[in-house]
Design a protein around this motif. Structure first.
Motif, PDB file in Angstrom:
ATOM      1  N   LYS A 980       0.893  -1.206   0.022  1.00 40.96           N
ATOM      2  CA  LYS A 980      -0.106  -0.203   0.072  1.00 40.96           C
ATOM      3  C   LYS A 980       1.086   1.306   0.081  1.00 40.96           C
ATOM      4  N   ILE A 981       0.451   2.253  -0.613  1.00 38.12           N
ATOM      5  CA  ILE A 981       1.199   3.497  -0.844  1.00 38.12           C
ATOM      6  C   ILE A 981       0.342   4.509   0.339  1.00 38.12           C
ATOM      7  N   LEU A 982       1.165   4.840   1.605  1.00 37.58           N
ATOM      8  CA  LEU A 982       0.589   5.430   2.709  1.00 37.58           C
ATOM      9  C   LEU A 982       1.576   6.540   2.956  1.00 37.58           C
ATOM     10  N   PRO A 983       1.161   7.705   3.585  1.00 42.54           N
ATOM     11  CA  PRO A 983       2.045   8.862   3.978  1.00 42.54           C
ATOM     12  C   PRO A 983       2.939   8.357   5.247  1.00 42.54           C
ATOM     13  N   ASP A 984       2.508   7.241   6.051  1.00 35.71           N
ATOM     14  CA  ASP A 984       3.160   7.077   7.160  1.00 35.71           C
ATOM     15  C   ASP A 984       4.287   5.752   7.168  1.00 35.71           C
ATOM     16  N   VAL A 985       4.494   5.443   5.790  1.00 35.30           N
ATOM     17  CA  VAL A 985       5.388   4.365   5.412  1.00 35.30           C
ATOM     18  C   VAL A 985       6.779   4.973   5.786  1.00 35.30           C
ATOM     19  N   GLY A 986       7.644   4.218   6.473  1.00 33.43           N
ATOM     20  CA  GLY A 986       9.044   4.462   6.871  1.00 33.43           C
ATOM     21  C   GLY A 986       8.975   5.214   8.056  1.00 33.43           C
ATOM     22  N   THR A 987       7.932   5.515   8.996  1.00 35.03           N
ATOM     23  CA  THR A 987       8.177   6.382  10.167  1.00 35.03           C
ATOM     24  C   THR A 987       8.072   5.375  11.446  1.00 35.03           C
ATOM     25  N   HIS A 988       8.034   4.032  11.007  1.00 38.96           N
ATOM     26  CA  HIS A 988       7.987   2.999  12.163  1.00 38.96           C
ATOM     27  C   HIS A 988       9.297   2.370  12.465  1.00 38.96           C
ATOM     28  N   SER A 989       9.528   1.446  13.443  1.00 39.82           N
ATOM     29  CA  SER A 989      10.426   0.766  13.907  1.00 39.82           C
ATOM     30  C   SER A 989      11.005  -0.148  12.830  1.00 39.82           C
ATOM     31  N   HIS A 990      10.178  -0.937  12.019  1.00 39.09           N
ATOM     32  CA  HIS A 990      10.562  -1.610  10.897  1.00 39.09           C
ATOM     33  C   HIS A 990      10.420  -0.999   9.565  1.00 39.09           C
ATOM     34  N   ALA A 991      11.855  -0.980   8.763  1.00 38.23           N
ATOM     35  CA  ALA A 991      11.881  -0.274   7.783  1.00 38.23           C
ATOM     36  C   ALA A 991      11.089  -0.284   6.747  1.00 38.23           C
ATOM     37  N   GLY A 992      10.594   0.546   5.958  1.00 43.32           N
ATOM     38  CA  GLY A 992       9.739   0.558   4.789  1.00 43.32           C
ATOM     39  C   GLY A 992       8.320   0.080   4.997  1.00 43.32           C
ATOM     40  N   THR A 993       7.754   0.198   6.301  1.00 36.24           N
ATOM     41  CA  THR A 993       6.573  -0.802   6.530  1.00 36.24           C
ATOM     42  C   THR A 993       5.434   0.496   6.966  1.00 36.24           C
ATOM     43  N   CYS A 994       4.146   0.140   6.775  1.00 35.82           N
ATOM     44  CA  CYS A 994       2.891   0.937   7.391  1.00 35.82           C
ATOM     45  C   CYS A 994       2.899   0.672   8.901  1.00 35.82           C
ATOM     46  N   LYS A 995       1.957   1.262   9.381  1.00 35.41           N
ATOM     47  CA  LYS A 995       1.717   0.792  10.784  1.00 35.41           C
ATOM     48  C   LYS A 995       0.979  -0.424  10.927  1.00 35.41           C
ATOM     49  N   ARG A 996       0.220  -0.804  10.117  1.00 38.48           N
ATOM     50  CA  ARG A 996      -0.275  -2.167  10.242  1.00 38.48           C
ATOM     51  C   ARG A 996       0.428  -3.109  10.203  1.00 38.48           C
ATOM     52  N   CYS A 997       1.365  -2.991   9.117  1.00 36.56           N
ATOM     53  CA  CYS A 997       2.601  -4.283   8.894  1.00 36.56           C
ATOM     54  C   CYS A 997       3.629  -3.875  10.272  1.00 36.56           C
ATOM     55  N   ASN A 998       3.980  -2.832  10.630  1.00 35.84           N
ATOM     56  CA  ASN A 998       4.899  -2.732  11.648  1.00 35.84           C
ATOM     57  C   ASN A 998       4.435  -3.353  12.959  1.00 35.84           C
ATOM     58  N   ASP A 999       3.019  -3.210  13.335  1.00 40.30           N
ATOM     59  CA  ASP A 999       2.480  -3.914  14.209  1.00 40.30           C
ATOM     60  C   ASP A 999       2.323  -5.382  14.115  1.00 40.30           C
ATOM     61  N   ALA A1000       2.142  -6.129  12.929  1.00 42.78           N
ATOM     62  CA  ALA A1000       1.929  -7.191  12.582  1.00 42.78           C
ATOM     63  C   ALA A1000       3.417  -7.807  12.958  1.00 42.78           C
ATOM     64  N   LEU A1001       4.649  -7.193  12.409  1.00 42.60           N
ATOM     65  CA  LEU A1001       5.629  -7.823  12.782  1.00 42.60           C
ATOM     66  C   LEU A1001       6.485  -7.861  14.156  1.00 42.60           C
ATOM     67  N   GLY A1002       5.530  -6.945  15.026  1.00 44.31           N
ATOM     68  CA  GLY A1002       5.867  -7.007  16.536  1.00 44.31           C
ATOM     69  C   GLY A1002       7.244  -6.094  17.100  1.00 44.31           C
TER      70      GLY A1002
END
Length: 1002
Positions: A980-1002
């Motif tokens: 997905k193309i989203l504004p928040d991609v790259g702002t989370h602990s897991h590089a290059g992810t959106c919030k949903r995917c970052n949370d899924a990765l733990g």
């Protein structure tokens, strides 16, 4: 960096996705794999295990027996697959659906094959002891039963194949004889002599069900019968004139003098019946005229000055056949029916030299109701030995003794002592270049020309009855036969539905039987209404004999002509049970069963065999009534066959049961059409357009053949061929892909992950609603045998509701969500879908659904065919929710269509690159869309919903009023895990992810 060089700076999250896992192959390989499933079902005893389920209401589909005399054709496959659909679906709906396959083993089709072997060796069947001949027929049938059994099983047809019913089994033969003897005892049986359809080639009587109609070219002749002068020894009919006796006599003399020497002309398509002519009849209400020949052309059989009596409506046509122009004949007078009624005619061969007086007696001349003025001459020649209408006319007049002839022998030849024609044959023994025409017609026409009895001749092509087995034309011939009366009152204590077989049959049709389609009722009803008495006897060797004895010297009309004794009947049945019907032909059998009851020497044993339709018509007794896996009351829930069986098995079973049970042996009758090629042509080996079931199984697999049946409207004729099968295979692949997706989606799912419907998102509850709707369609469709409707609805659901909608939307959640309520709900629904689809489709795609089931539930005793269709909770239905999601789906269609334009124009590559603005005019629809995550529904990265007026440049669909879509690209970066193309991609602990995917990765 080169375009084809991997970008190693981007993280690879592929292994973190919950991708579907299944070993279920996309390529089915059905031809090679299906036999393995057949072996597995036999090994685990699926059919027998289903019979062990207790407390179920029985459902009995009674199998109409095919003949055991050749490989299966596509019509067999259609028939047996339809039966299998019903048996399997009824079982999975909760019934105890038993299926006992059977075979018709007696009769001409098998006997003819054995005779062919003799003919090839130059042997005569009559030189072989009858029991030896019958044993050869039995062995022949046994061989083909084994072949056909395996061919039917290859189609995936379930049933009690280890213990089928055979009409030649000893118990079956004993019951058939016993059922016949019930006709003997209740007074239904009688011996009579009347015209029946007779096959000269096979030398036996045939029933309507044993003939088929083909075009035949026949001779047509116009024959002259001379009007006699007045003879006061003739008996004048009292009704001729309504005047006093002296006036009547004078009027009659005047009428005879007026027409004396004229000719009455008849027209016939059977010249060979002229030697058997005994009368001519006319129509009482037609306009007739007296016509005179004024002149004749060359080579004409008419003479100047001759006078002819013809129906006015047909005179011009008749004279044109004699090659007279309009100027060469004239109407000189009218002729009334009263004037015709006092005339007497001479046969055209009367007085012929060498005729030995055979035709010298005057011919009877009277009015008859069956005369027509639509074709011919307005007069009909009567040979009551060869026509049923003429026979009935003179029977009702009490004149049969005067008009019945015995000129035609069993082989279709004239009796040897018949002047001019002795030994001439109506048909050849074998066709010559496809032509069966013998020398009888030509001989009759030649003689008529010689004596001046022919006015004209020609040829006509018309539909004509032919023997189903030999393909030879049949004739109508008066012979002594055994009949079952359909109108004789029966005093048997079974009069609930009438006192005669006909009454019981007609009331059964209307009061006891459900017809699928309903048109079947009309067809059989009209046949029963008009049918004559049933001809039970055949002059053959292979069959169940008519187990009765006649008193020597007695006439068929004498009360003691037939031996009626229950003790004798019981002995016969006991002997048949022990040794089969062959025992009837053993030396000393008559003395054994008649001993100490009557003087055996005083009785003749009947050696005709029963019509094979009586055999199969009796199956309700030895299959339904007598078997443990039958129906205790001897009544089936359903008989299913092709439309030709309205005059065959449906018909004979109804008549037979009404004579011995007092009612129809079935509660329902289903009929299917015939199989045609892709162009709608009848299949023929000579045309090379046949489709063999075995070849379809080898190329595609039996499930493709079964799917063809399910996709077709069986109530009409069905087309099949290479292109049609390719289309069926394509539908199969799409359906297989759906099942493969489901298998992957529910891998490692178990009930501990189940989510209750109340806790599911709206999308899942909407799918459950659709399932509940479809469950009603499926169960109702199977109950009403609407397999096309069932499959179409399930297939459309799989392609439109699942593959193109639900699966497409939830793929993202299934792959990318962690252990979220949304993903658990989706997997719960996928599990529900799996159980519904496999059981809904198992009766149709028996092999594929077994493969799907075993992929998920492997095990030595596992089988989808041991399960029932699951019960569907009523509270899954949610009409308000369905109405809302109907709006959502309409709006989604507009969005996906708009994005497809951008994809085609290469503006975007995938829908996730878009963030469209959706303008919605209707407030309720807009509210419905806002209550969903509409961007997930549309599979875009974002969606803007607005009530603003729709811009002129917006994309619209004419059928979706009030929705406009303005394309916008999604803003932000692409998530390396969900894309997905989203504004928040790259702002989370897991590089290059959106919030949903970052949370899924733990």
């Amino acid at each position: 960096m080169c375009a084809d060089t991997p970008d190693t700076t981007k993280p690879d999250y592929k292994d973190t996705l919950c991708l579907p896992k299944t070993d279920f192959p996309m390529r089915a390989g059905l031809p090679k794999r299906e036999p393995g499933w057949l072996d597995r079902w036999a090994k685990i005893g699926v059919y027998d295990r289903l019979r062990e389920k207790e407390g179920r209401e029985p459902f009995i589909l009674h199998d109409g027996p095919p003949y055991a005399n050749g490989h299966l054709h596509i019509g067999h496959a259609l028939n047996k697959v339809l039966k299998d659909f019903i048996v399997r679906s009824q079982q999975m709906l909760g019934r105890d659906a038993r299926y006992v396959p059977g075979w018709d083993c007696h009769g001409l089709p098998i006997e003819w094959k054995i005779e062919e072997k003799y003919r090839e060796k130059g042997q005569n069947k009559d030189d072989v002891p009858v029991i030896d001949f019958r044993q050869e027929c039995r062995k022949f049938a046994e061989g083909w039963i084994d072949v056909q059994r395996e061919e039917f099983k290859r189609l995936g047809v379930t049933g009690n194949w280890a213990d089928p019913y055979l009409t030649m089994n000893y118990h079956a033969e004993a019951v058939i004889a016993d059922e016949f003897m019930k006709f003997l005892m209740n007074g239904t049986l009688y011996q009579g002599s009347k015209p029946v359809m007779w096959s000269p080639v096979e030398e036996t009587a045939l029933a309507e069900a044993e003939v088929e109609y083909h075009d035949k070219e026949s001779f047509t002749i116009w024959v002259k019968f001379k009007v006699l002068g007045y003879d006061d020894s003739l008996s004048l009919r009292d009704e001729a004139f309504d005047v006093n006796d002296s006036q009547k006599d004078r009027a009659a003399q005047a009428a005879v003098n007026k027409l004396a020497g004229a000719y009455v002309v008849i027209w016939t398509t059977t010249p060979w019946t002229i030697p058997s002519n005994k009368a001519v009849v006319y129509g009482a209400d037609f306009d007739y005229g007296l016509y005179e020949v004024l002149d004749t052309p060359d080579e004409c059989w008419l003479k100047k000055g001759e006078r002819y009596i013809l129906a006015d409506k047909l005179a011009e046509q008749t004279f044109s056949k004699a090659r007279l122009s309009e100027e060469q004949w004239v109407r000189v007078d009218s002729v009334s029916a009263d004037e015709l009624s006092v005339q007497t005619l001479l046969h055209p061969l009367a007085g012929a030299e060498g005729g030995n007086g055979e035709w010298d007696d005057p011919r009877d001349f009277r009015a008859a109701p069956f005369v027509t003025d639509e074709e011919g001459t307005g007069f009909v020649h009567c040979a009551p030995s060869h026509g049923m209408e003429e026979f009935e006319l003179y029977r009702d007049q009490g004149m049969l003794e005067q008009v019945i002839t015995y000129n035609v022998m069993d082989d279709g030849s004239f009796r040897e002592d018949l002047p001019f024609f002795g030994g001439k044959r109506i048909l050849r023994n074998k066709p010559k270049k496809g032509d069966w025409e013998g020398d009888a017609n030509a001989a009759v026409m030649a003689k008529l020309i010689e004596v001046g009895g022919l006015l004209a001749r020609g040829k006509i092509k018309h539909s004509y009855p032919h023997s189903w087995r030999s393909k030879a034309p049949v004739i109508f011939r008066n012979t002594p036969q055994w009949f079952a009366s359909v109108d004789r009152k029966l005093d048997d204590g079974m009069g609930t539905y009438g006192d005669t077989i006909r009454e019981r049959a007609l009331r059964s049709i209307d009061e006891l039987v459900k017809w699928t389609p309903q048109t079947g009722r009309n067809r059989l009803h009209s046949m029963i209404e008009a049918r004559p008495d049933w001809v039970l006897s055949r002059q053959r060797a292979w069959g169940v004999p008519l187990t009765c004895f006649t008193k020597k010297g007695a006439l068929p009309t004498d009360p003691d002509f037939l031996l009626r004794d229950e003790g004798v009947n019981a002995r016969i049945k006991e002997e048949f049970e022990a040794k089969g019907a062959d025992v009837w032909y053993e030396d000393g059998f008559k003395e054994r069963v008649l001993g100490n009851v009557v003087d055996a020497d005083a009785y003749e044993q009947v050696f005709d065999v029963l019509d094979v339709w009586f055999d199969s018509g009796s199956t309700h007794a030895f299959v339904l009534r007598d078997r443990e896996d039958g129906a205790a009351d001897g009544i089936a829930d359903l008989y299913l066959e092709g439309t030709d069986q309205h005059r065959g098995w449906f018909h004979s079973s109804l008549l037979q049961a009404c004579g011995t049970k007092g009612r129809a042996p079935y509660k329902g009758v289903l009929t299917h059409g015939f199989t045609l090629d892709e162009k709608g042509m009848k299949m023929s080996k000579s045309l090379g357009n046949t489709v063999a079931p075995d070849e379809v199984c080898k190329q595609y697999g039996a499930d493709i053949l079964r799917l063809w049946v399910a996709q077709s409207d069986y109530t009409t004729d069905l087309r099949i061929g290479p292109e049609i099968l390719k289309g069926v295979a394509d539908s199969y692949r799409r359906l297989r892909n759906t099942m493969r997706y489901l298998l992957g989606a529910v891998s490692h799912y178990d009930d501990s992950q189940r989510v209750e419907p109340a806790d599911m998102p709206e999308l899942e509850r909407y799918i459950l609603h659709r399932l509940a709707e479809l469950d009603h369609v499926v169960t109702k469709g199977y109950s009403e045998y609407d397999f096309q409707g069932v499959f179409q609805q399930v297939f459309n659901f799989c392609t439109l509701d699942l593959s193109a909608f639900y699966f497409d939307i939830r793929k993202d959640a299934l792959y990318c969500d962690g252990d979220t309520p949304r993903r658990r709900a989706a997997r719960t629904v996928m599990d529900i879908l799996f159980h519904r689809l496999t059981t809904w489709l198992a009766p149709i795609l028996v092999f594929t659904m077994e493969e799907v089931w075993l992929e998920r539930f492997p095990g030595d005793d596992s089988s989808v065919h041991l399960t029932d269709i699951p019960q569907t909770p009523k509270d899954w239905l949610d009409e308000p929710l369905a109405a809302k999601w109907g709006q959502v789906r309409r709006a989604r269609r507009a969005v996906t269509a708009a994005l497809e334009v951008q994809r085609t124009d290469k503006v975007i590559g995938a829908s996730l690159e878009a963030a469209p603005v959706v303008h919605v005019r209707d407030a309720a629809m807009l509210e419905a869309l806002k209550s969903t995550t509409f961007e997930d529904i549309c599979i875009t990265s974002d969606v803007s919903l607005t009530a603003d007026p729709i811009p002129e440049t917006a994309f619209r669909m004419p059928e979706i009023e009030g929705v406009g879509v303005v394309f916008e690209k999604a803003e932000g970066d692409k998530c390396q895990r969900c894309w997905k193309i989203l504004p928040d991609v790259g702002t989370h602990s897991h590089a290059g992810t959106c919030k949903r995917c970052n949370d899924a990765l733990g």
